[in-house]
Design an enzyme around this catalytic site. Structure first.
Site, PDB file in Angstrom:
ATOM      1  N   ILE A   1     -10.547 -34.759  43.679  1.00  0.00           N
ATOM      2  CA  ILE A   1     -11.503 -33.854  44.309  1.00  0.00           C
ATOM      3  C   ILE A   1     -11.440 -32.585  43.455  1.00  0.00           C
ATOM      4  O   ILE A   1     -10.503 -31.807  43.559  1.00  0.00           O
ATOM      5  CB  ILE A   1     -11.146 -33.560  45.775  1.00  0.00           C
ATOM      6  N   PRO A   2     -12.422 -32.390  42.574  1.00  0.00           N
ATOM      7  CA  PRO A   2     -12.270 -31.465  41.442  1.00  0.00           C
ATOM      8  C   PRO A   2     -12.430 -29.986  41.788  1.00  0.00           C
ATOM      9  O   PRO A   2     -13.392 -29.327  41.379  1.00  0.00           O
ATOM     10  CB  PRO A   2     -13.354 -31.931  40.468  1.00  0.00           C
ATOM     11  N   CYS A   3     -11.456 -29.446  42.509  1.00  0.00           N
ATOM     12  CA  CYS A   3     -11.507 -28.020  42.830  1.00  0.00           C
ATOM     13  C   CYS A   3     -11.377 -27.162  41.576  1.00  0.00           C
ATOM     14  O   CYS A   3     -11.749 -25.985  41.587  1.00  0.00           O
ATOM     15  CB  CYS A   3     -10.430 -27.657  43.841  1.00  0.00           C
ATOM     16  N   HIS A   4     -10.875 -27.736  40.477  1.00  0.00           N
ATOM     17  CA  HIS A   4     -10.765 -26.975  39.232  1.00  0.00           C
ATOM     18  C   HIS A   4     -12.133 -26.656  38.637  1.00  0.00           C
ATOM     19  O   HIS A   4     -12.245 -25.810  37.755  1.00  0.00           O
ATOM     20  CB  HIS A   4      -9.921 -27.747  38.209  1.00  0.00           C
TER      21      HIS A   4
END
Length: 286
Positions: free
Chosen positions: A252-255
């Site tokens: 889950i690409p919070c970056h």
């Protein structure tokens, strides 16, 4: 010829990348030549070039450009996608790493409110391209990924276990290995199945995490865009908190969420890890 990296090699390359990131972020880091950086990494220029090319698929010079402090602003200018239009222009399926290579379901709000009581969560340590990774999951899929390169293993363990205080935690890495193989495919490999995820969070958090899943590899968005996408345009601060509480880092690409100004913002597992993730994806999609 495709070169398959072993897990120790992936960890080694990450540690080398971390040192290079720290050096490039220094005041005089941008002016360093390949020879100077290689010397500080205790490698010959040729070996340093090979290591970086195998890890990122591009030359060290190109990789260094992606890791400058201007990288986030450049991404925001060149690869900023608003979540409302991502599907319309076909971006959501264009990533080469893991865009939509996940399938997920979420815990019910009632079960979450009870602190995951009665839930058994398996855990184990694995090597990843971004250093040691603590992976947690159930039979339904991965529910947590933490990175210990910056925080340390004890802190990562305490962080994830504290999110579900009433769950039962069992160390069983062998049961998670099939999920991890999909989450972190080795260089030259493409995941043929979708990584199963099991989202454990409050309803608002899950809406934010679902929005994050729509950001394509190599692209970024802003916290305000996410707030608009979930129908809460004034909840930018709450969105930022939910992004920071995302338990399944990387998948889950919070970056990929940046400040509107182009600043990187914070990252729960350390900014060097965030920069490495963005640089990895930028190199993959360059």
């Amino acid at each position: 010829m495709t070169v398959t990296l072993t897990e120790p090699e992936q960890s080694y390359y990450y540690r080398l990348m971390r040192r290079a990131i720290d050096r490039i972020d220094a005041d005089d880091g941008r002016s360093l030549t390949l020879e100077e950086i290689a010397a500080e990494m205790n490698l010959s220029p040729a070996h340093f070039q090979r290591v970086f090319s195998r890890w990122a698929g591009v030359s060290p010079k190109r990789f260094q450009q992606w890791l400058t402090l201007d990288h986030a602003k450049q991404l925001l200018a060149d690869r900023h996608t608003t979540l409302e239009t991502a599907d319309a222009v076909g971006l959501s399926g264009s990533g080469r790493l893991h865009d939509l290579f996940v399938r997920w379901e979420a815990m019910s709000p009632g079960d979450y409110a009870q602190g995951a009581e009665g839930l058994t969560i398996l855990w184990g340590w694995f090597e990843s391209p971004f250093g040691p990774a603590l992976v947690m999951g159930t039979e339904k899929g991965i529910c947590g990924i933490g990175f210990a390169a910056e925080t340390g293993p004890e802190s990562a363990m305490e962080d994830l276990t504290s999110r579900w205080p009433k769950a039962r935690f069992v160390e069983k890495p062998e049961a998670l290995e099939p999920f991890v193989a999909l989450a972190f495919p080795k260089a030259g490999e493409t995941a043929s199945e979708k990584t199963p995820l099991f989202l454990i969070g409050a309803p608002f958090q899950i809406k934010v995490w679902e929005a994050l899943l729509q950001i394509p590899t190599g692209h970024v968005t802003t916290y305000s865009d996410i707030a608009n996408a979930i129908g809460h345009p004034r909840a930018v601060r709450a969105v930022g908190t939910a992004v920071g509480r995302n338990p399944i880092s990387w998948l889950i690409p919070c970056h990929r969420a940046l400040r509107k100004s182009g600043g990187l913002g914070g990252y729960h597992w350390g900014l060097p890890v965030k920069r490495a993730m963005l640089a990895w994806e930028a190199a993959e999609t360059a």
